[in-house]
Scaffold this motif. Structure first.
Motif, PDB file in Angstrom:
ATOM      1  N   GLU A 220      28.579  43.190  64.487  1.00 45.35           N
ATOM      2  CA  GLU A 220      28.301  42.227  63.416  1.00 45.35           C
ATOM      3  C   GLU A 220      28.868  40.845  63.712  1.00 45.35           C
ATOM      4  N   ILE A 221      29.669  40.715  64.774  1.00 40.56           N
ATOM      5  CA  ILE A 221      30.174  39.404  65.182  1.00 40.56           C
ATOM      6  C   ILE A 221      29.558  39.054  66.526  1.00 40.56           C
ATOM      7  N   ARG A 222      28.843  37.951  66.550  1.00 40.08           N
ATOM      8  CA  ARG A 222      28.171  37.473  67.761  1.00 40.08           C
ATOM      9  C   ARG A 222      29.111  36.534  68.518  1.00 40.08           C
ATOM     10  N   PHE A 223      29.301  36.814  69.808  1.00 34.96           N
ATOM     11  CA  PHE A 223      30.091  35.922  70.656  1.00 34.96           C
ATOM     12  C   PHE A 223      29.126  35.079  71.476  1.00 34.96           C
ATOM     13  N   VAL A 224      29.118  33.772  71.223  1.00 35.20           N
ATOM     14  CA  VAL A 224      28.227  32.851  71.917  1.00 35.20           C
ATOM     15  C   VAL A 224      28.962  32.327  73.151  1.00 35.20           C
ATOM     16  N   VAL A 225      28.455  32.681  74.324  1.00 33.83           N
ATOM     17  CA  VAL A 225      29.103  32.303  75.576  1.00 33.83           C
ATOM     18  C   VAL A 225      28.724  30.862  75.919  1.00 33.83           C
ATOM     19  N   CYS A 226      29.718  29.995  75.990  1.00 30.71           N
ATOM     20  CA  CYS A 226      29.491  28.578  76.260  1.00 30.71           C
ATOM     21  C   CYS A 226      29.881  28.248  77.694  1.00 30.71           C
ATOM     22  N   ARG A 227      29.585  27.031  78.141  1.00 29.73           N
ATOM     23  CA  ARG A 227      29.813  26.639  79.525  1.00 29.73           C
ATOM     24  C   ARG A 227      31.052  25.767  79.722  1.00 29.73           C
ATOM     25  N   GLN A 228      31.632  25.280  78.659  1.00 32.95           N
ATOM     26  CA  GLN A 228      32.868  24.509  78.740  1.00 32.95           C
ATOM     27  C   GLN A 228      33.519  24.554  77.376  1.00 32.95           C
ATOM     28  N   GLU A 229      34.854  24.623  77.370  1.00 33.30           N
ATOM     29  CA  GLU A 229      35.558  24.858  76.111  1.00 33.30           C
ATOM     30  C   GLU A 229      35.378  23.719  75.109  1.00 33.30           C
ATOM     31  N   GLY A 230      35.207  22.480  75.601  1.00 33.07           N
ATOM     32  CA  GLY A 230      34.942  21.390  74.675  1.00 33.07           C
ATOM     33  C   GLY A 230      33.645  21.598  73.929  1.00 33.07           C
ATOM     34  N   GLY A 231      32.617  22.076  74.643  1.00 32.48           N
ATOM     35  CA  GLY A 231      31.353  22.386  73.993  1.00 32.48           C
ATOM     36  C   GLY A 231      31.506  23.494  72.972  1.00 32.48           C
ATOM     37  N   ALA A 232      32.285  24.527  73.314  1.00 30.39           N
ATOM     38  CA  ALA A 232      32.495  25.641  72.389  1.00 30.39           C
ATOM     39  C   ALA A 232      33.174  25.169  71.108  1.00 30.39           C
ATOM     40  N   ALA A 233      34.218  24.330  71.245  1.00 27.89           N
ATOM     41  CA  ALA A 233      34.932  23.847  70.065  1.00 27.89           C
ATOM     42  C   ALA A 233      34.054  22.931  69.219  1.00 27.89           C
ATOM     43  N   MET A 234      33.190  22.132  69.878  1.00 30.69           N
ATOM     44  CA  MET A 234      32.287  21.270  69.114  1.00 30.69           C
ATOM     45  C   MET A 234      31.226  22.092  68.391  1.00 30.69           C
ATOM     46  N   MET A 235      30.739  23.157  69.027  1.00 34.52           N
ATOM     47  CA  MET A 235      29.795  24.043  68.336  1.00 34.52           C
ATOM     48  C   MET A 235      30.450  24.659  67.103  1.00 34.52           C
ATOM     49  N   ALA A 236      31.692  25.123  67.257  1.00 33.79           N
ATOM     50  CA  ALA A 236      32.393  25.721  66.126  1.00 33.79           C
ATOM     51  C   ALA A 236      32.631  24.687  65.028  1.00 33.79           C
ATOM     52  N   THR A 237      32.905  23.441  65.410  1.00 30.99           N
ATOM     53  CA  THR A 237      33.087  22.382  64.422  1.00 30.99           C
ATOM     54  C   THR A 237      31.796  22.125  63.657  1.00 30.99           C
ATOM     55  N   ALA A 238      30.681  22.057  64.365  1.00 34.26           N
ATOM     56  CA  ALA A 238      29.389  21.872  63.693  1.00 34.26           C
ATOM     57  C   ALA A 238      29.089  23.052  62.771  1.00 34.26           C
ATOM     58  N   TRP A 239      29.452  24.260  63.200  1.00 33.63           N
ATOM     59  CA  TRP A 239      29.257  25.451  62.364  1.00 33.63           C
ATOM     60  C   TRP A 239      30.059  25.317  61.068  1.00 33.63           C
TER      61      TRP A 239
END
Length: 558
Positions: free
Chosen positions: A44-63
């Motif tokens: 029930e928890i999806r882990f979205v694999v990103c290519r750089q940690e800055g991108g991952a944190a920005m995706m989480a911020t937009a979420w």
């Protein structure tokens, strides 16, 4: 009560499930393998694999911006955390709830400059609302609950939790925590009475909207309050979706390159109601819009963080309150019967409509006309994202944002935000069109996340505006040091070919006429798409060319 014995990694994932988390953005690391293993058994928890940690944190911020609940990012220690700090800074300045989980060295190796060792309390201490390291797996439910409560309380923002890798494999018997709910204080009745009294006496009131923590109900209540009192309202820097831009009370965007008539209206008002806006540097036009520290206008300042009230401007009526709670209370106030500003409100909206019309710029590609075409042809629920750069002035000026969650743009001015935000938006709202605007410099800050969009089959459309330079800095160079170009020229790749190499649709657009068919083809591609727009370097803003700036600087004696 004690629960069954579980590893720290399992306990952590179970707490995310308790808090209603269904999506995590991250880059894997050996420092939190136990968490990744627990996620394997938590479909029930999806882990979205990103290519750089800055991108991952920005995706989480937009979420977090889209949901109002903390976006979740997971990164490894050292370089992973330092990369992710760019997204933490966006969340802090943009008032967005975010929780960053960072893998950490084992507890017994501290203070030895161990491989990738960082003291995260010191690193993030001035940036996040709370930074902590979980020493005992039995305390994970306590820490996670507090993290969710802290990230959403008052002015929303980021929380950072470090996870020692040996703690994650240690077992403990502990019960799950409870879901954390956001607490939103209501405004004092006396403050609302005073607001109504001042509004009834005003001749030229004005409203500035901004801040983080809004929901759709609060935005709707606010619109009812404005409409019922014929109040003109401007949205602060990159908060344009707080009021439908077609609403009769919408007077424009008080951010970068605002309408001069809007600036004069705010300066000339006799009562300013700031709701949620911190009245920071950009919204206040470099702290020139109002006198510091005491504006000549009567100031009613509403904010969800009491520490923001009086930070720069001393309000006549400070109102510490949750923004949605304030909007609900304002909507129930009886409209004032005397409204001599009604005609000025209508005129302000018409000035905004006129300001939105495209202006002619240098070159064969007219960016204003392109954005206007998007405004006319895309549905109202479209989500438009961007990072930082002069290209964004066209998107923010000529597009029409129709409601909450239709604009994802960093008030922090962070380059690279647009593409990660678009990915998060499409994951959250797969049924809605998502368009990202990026400059050539901005795109390559996080352009590798196009691979993430391809991997998850997210049909976002990315518009890369290429003028071969870091345009904003070049603009400032020409103003301060005309003709002395240094450190701003870019040799760019063929962005359309690069997109195709990733597996996305890619096309080059050199003229205005080529854009509409290229965009429609990109939408129809059914996969991530990138349009490479070639912009004349002279077209530095909607109102000026580089040559204009250089000539003005020379004329002033620079």
């Amino acid at each position: 009560m004690a629960g069954e014995s579980r590893t720290g990694g399992r306990i952590l994932v179970d707490q995310l499930r308790v808090q209603g988390v269904d999506t995590v953005f991250g880059v894997p690391g050996e420092s939190y393998l136990e968490v990744l293993d627990a996620l394997h058994d938590t479909p029930e928890i999806r882990f979205v694999v990103c290519r750089q940690e800055g991108g991952a944190a920005m995706m989480a911020t937009a979420w977090g911006e889209l949901t109002g609940r903390p976006g979740i990012a997971m990164v490894t220690r050292g370089p992973g955390a330092t990369n992710a700090s760019s997204g933490v800074h966006v969340a802090q300045q943009d008032s967005v709830p975010l929780i960053l989980f960072v893998g950490q060295i084992d507890r017994g190796s501290r203070e030895r400059d161990t491989f990738q060792e960082v003291d995260y309390r010191r690193m993030f201490g001035g940036m996040a609302k709370w930074v902590a390291e979980i020493e005992d797996p039995a305390r994970i439910p306590e820490f996670v609950h507090r993290a969710f409560a802290t990230a959403t309380a008052g002015r929303p923002g980021p929380v950072v939790l470090a996870l020692p890798e040996d703690m994650l494999v240690e077992a403990a018997g502990v019960a799950d925590g409870r879901p954390a709910g956001a607490v939103e204080p209501a405004p004092a009745a006396e403050a609302m009475t005073e607001l109504h009294r001042r509004l009834a006496m005003a001749e030229r009131p004005f409203v500035i909207l901004g801040g983080g923590g809004w929901n759709a109900t609060g935005v709707a209540d606010l619109a009812r309050f404005l409409d019922g009192n014929d109040l003109p309202a401007a949205c602060g820097f990159r908060r344009q979706d707080l009021l439908d831009n077609e609403h009769r009370c919408y007077a424009g965007h008080i951010g970068l390159g605002p309408n001069p008539k809007l600036v004069e209206r705010i300066k000339a008002c006799d009562l300013l109601l700031a709701v949620g806006a911190r009245l920071g540097e950009t919204t206040s036009q470099g702290f020139t819009l109002l006198d510091v520290p005491r504006p000549v206008q009567g100031l009613v300042h509403v904010h969800n963080d009491p520490e923001e009230l009086g930070r720069v401007y001393q309000p006549d009526v400070p109102v510490p309150a949750g923004l949605n709670a304030f909007a609900r209370a304002a909507a129930t106030l009886p409209p004032v019967t005397r409204r001599p500003w009604a005609e000025a409100t209508a005129a302000a909206h018409m000035d905004e409509v006129a300001w939105r019309r495209p202006t002619r710029i240098a070159g064969e590609l007219q960016l204003g006309e392109i954005v206007a075409w998007l405004r006319e042809h895309l549905p109202a629920e479209t989500i438009l994202t961007n990072g930082a750069g002069n290209y964004a002035i066209w998107a923010n000026r000529h597009f029409g944002y129709r409601g909450p969650g239709t604009q994802l743009a960093p008030t922090s001015g962070s380059m690279g935000y647009g593409l990660p935000a678009a990915i998060a938006a499409k994951l959250r709202h797969p049924e809605r069109p998502v368009v990202c605007f990026a400059g050539d410099g901005c795109f390559l800050m996080t352009g590798q996340e196009l691979a993430t969009a391809v991997q998850y089959r997210l049909p976002v459309v990315v518009i890369v505006v290429d003028n071969g330079m870091y345009g904003t800095i070049r603009m400032h160079q020409e103003r301060e040091h005309p003709g002395r170009v240094s450190g701003t020229a870019l040799a760019n790749p063929d962005f359309a070919a690069l997109a195709r190499a990733y597996g996305a649709h890619g096309a080059r657009v050199e003229t205005t006429a080529q854009f509409a068919p290229a965009f429609e083809e990109a939408l129809a591609a059914g996969r991530p798409a990138l349009l490479h727009l070639i912009l004349d370097p002279e077209a530095i803003t909607p109102r000026a060319t580089l040559s204009d700036l250089r000539a003005a600087a020379h004329a002033s004696g620079r």
